[in-house]
Design an enzyme around this catalytic site. Structure first.
Site, PDB file in Angstrom:
ATOM      1  CG  ASN A 109      -1.963  -1.076   1.157  1.00 32.90           C
ATOM      2  OD1 ASN A 109      -2.524  -1.339   0.101  1.00 32.90           O
ATOM      3  ND2 ASN A 109      -2.223  -1.732   2.277  1.00 32.90           N
ATOM      4  CD  GLU A 119      -4.502   1.263   9.147  1.00 31.31           C
ATOM      5  OE1 GLU A 119      -3.983   0.313   9.767  1.00 31.31           O
ATOM      6  OE2 GLU A 119      -5.692   1.592   9.267  1.00 31.31           O
ATOM      7  CG  HIS A 173       4.238  -2.108   5.393  1.00 34.53           C
ATOM      8  ND1 HIS A 173       4.275  -0.750   5.610  1.00 34.53           N
ATOM      9  CD2 HIS A 173       2.917  -2.433   5.320  1.00 34.53           C
ATOM     10  CE1 HIS A 173       3.034  -0.277   5.679  1.00 34.53           C
ATOM     11  NE2 HIS A 173       2.197  -1.281   5.495  1.00 34.53           N
TER      12      HIS A 173
HETATM   13  P1  5GP Z   1      -0.846  -0.915   5.860  1.00 42.74           P
HETATM   14  O1  5GP Z   1      -2.310  -0.622   5.987  1.00 42.74           O
HETATM   15  O2  5GP Z   1       0.010   0.246   6.277  1.00 42.74           O
HETATM   16  O3  5GP Z   1      -0.481  -1.447   4.492  1.00 42.74           O
HETATM   17  O4  5GP Z   1      -0.540  -2.127   6.839  1.00 42.74           O
HETATM   18  C1  5GP Z   1      -0.040  -1.973   8.117  1.00 42.74           C
HETATM   19  C2  5GP Z   1      -0.016  -3.340   8.754  1.00 42.74           C
HETATM   20  O5  5GP Z   1       0.783  -3.285   9.913  1.00 42.74           O
HETATM   21  C3  5GP Z   1      -1.391  -3.857   9.177  1.00 42.74           C
HETATM   22  O6  5GP Z   1      -1.651  -5.097   8.536  1.00 42.74           O
HETATM   23  C4  5GP Z   1      -1.268  -3.998  10.692  1.00 42.74           C
HETATM   24  O7  5GP Z   1      -1.966  -5.114  11.214  1.00 42.74           O
HETATM   25  C5  5GP Z   1       0.232  -4.126  10.893  1.00 42.74           C
HETATM   26  N1  5GP Z   1       0.709  -3.636  12.178  1.00 42.74           N
HETATM   27  C6  5GP Z   1       0.420  -2.439  12.767  1.00 42.74           C
HETATM   28  N2  5GP Z   1       1.058  -2.321  13.939  1.00 42.74           N
HETATM   29  C7  5GP Z   1       1.785  -3.465  14.091  1.00 42.74           C
HETATM   30  C8  5GP Z   1       2.664  -3.926  15.127  1.00 42.74           C
HETATM   31  O8  5GP Z   1       2.911  -3.267  16.134  1.00 42.74           O
HETATM   32  N3  5GP Z   1       3.228  -5.151  14.941  1.00 42.74           N
HETATM   33  C9  5GP Z   1       2.976  -5.919  13.833  1.00 42.74           C
HETATM   34  N4  5GP Z   1       3.591  -7.120  13.753  1.00 42.74           N
HETATM   35  N5  5GP Z   1       2.157  -5.512  12.843  1.00 42.74           N
HETATM   36  C10 5GP Z   1       1.571  -4.293  12.975  1.00 42.74           C
END
Ligand code: 5GP
Length: 125
Positions: free
Chosen positions: A97, A105, A110
């Protein structure tokens, strides 16, 4: 909340804290260029996040500013993680994303690696 991927890197983001060891994670793999760990809120039986060790906000930031060794190292790490987890034959999905419309987010690049069941057709909504 979705982040603006054009903003400068914020070294207080959650993945920067994970890289510094300030927050625990379930590590799957790491090397000079990348860290892979299980997502805290898995959306598939296997849901791993692979992040570069360098400070990059997004795929856009990384692809524009990372050096060739960082890019090669990161891309190879993503492939290696999937291979080592036995996911090539059953198949897997990658997702990065980038910015507001994607609902990114965490403002550290990532790549999501999803696997472990048939994932269905790719959907955008
Ligand atoms: P995005 O929406 O930015 O592509 O995905 C962020 C991802 O990070 C989400 O799937 C969320 O569950 C994961 N995430 C957020 N905080 C943490 C954390 O503290 N530890 C881990 N292992 N994953 C996290």
């Amino acid at each position: 909340m979705a982040v603006d991927a054009t903003q400068p890197y914020d070294d207080q983001n959650i993945f920067a804290k994970i890289l510094r060891g300030e927050i625990p994670n379930k590590t799957v793999y790491q090397d000079e260029f990348a860290l892979a760990f299980h997502d805290i809120n898995p959306q598939a039986p296997t849901h791993v996040l692979v992040i570069p060790k360098g400070a990059y906000v997004s795929w856009d930031d990384f692809s524009a500013k990372a050096n060739d060794a960082e890019i090669a190292g990161f891309v190879r790490a993503v492939g290696l993680v999937a291979r080592q987890m036995g996911l090539v034959e059953p198949g897997y999905r990658l997702l990065a994303n980038t910015g507001i419309n994607s609902h990114q987010e965490v403002p550290h690049l990532h790549v999501h690696l999803f696997a472990g069941q048939p994932l269905g057709p790719m959907l955008v909504r």
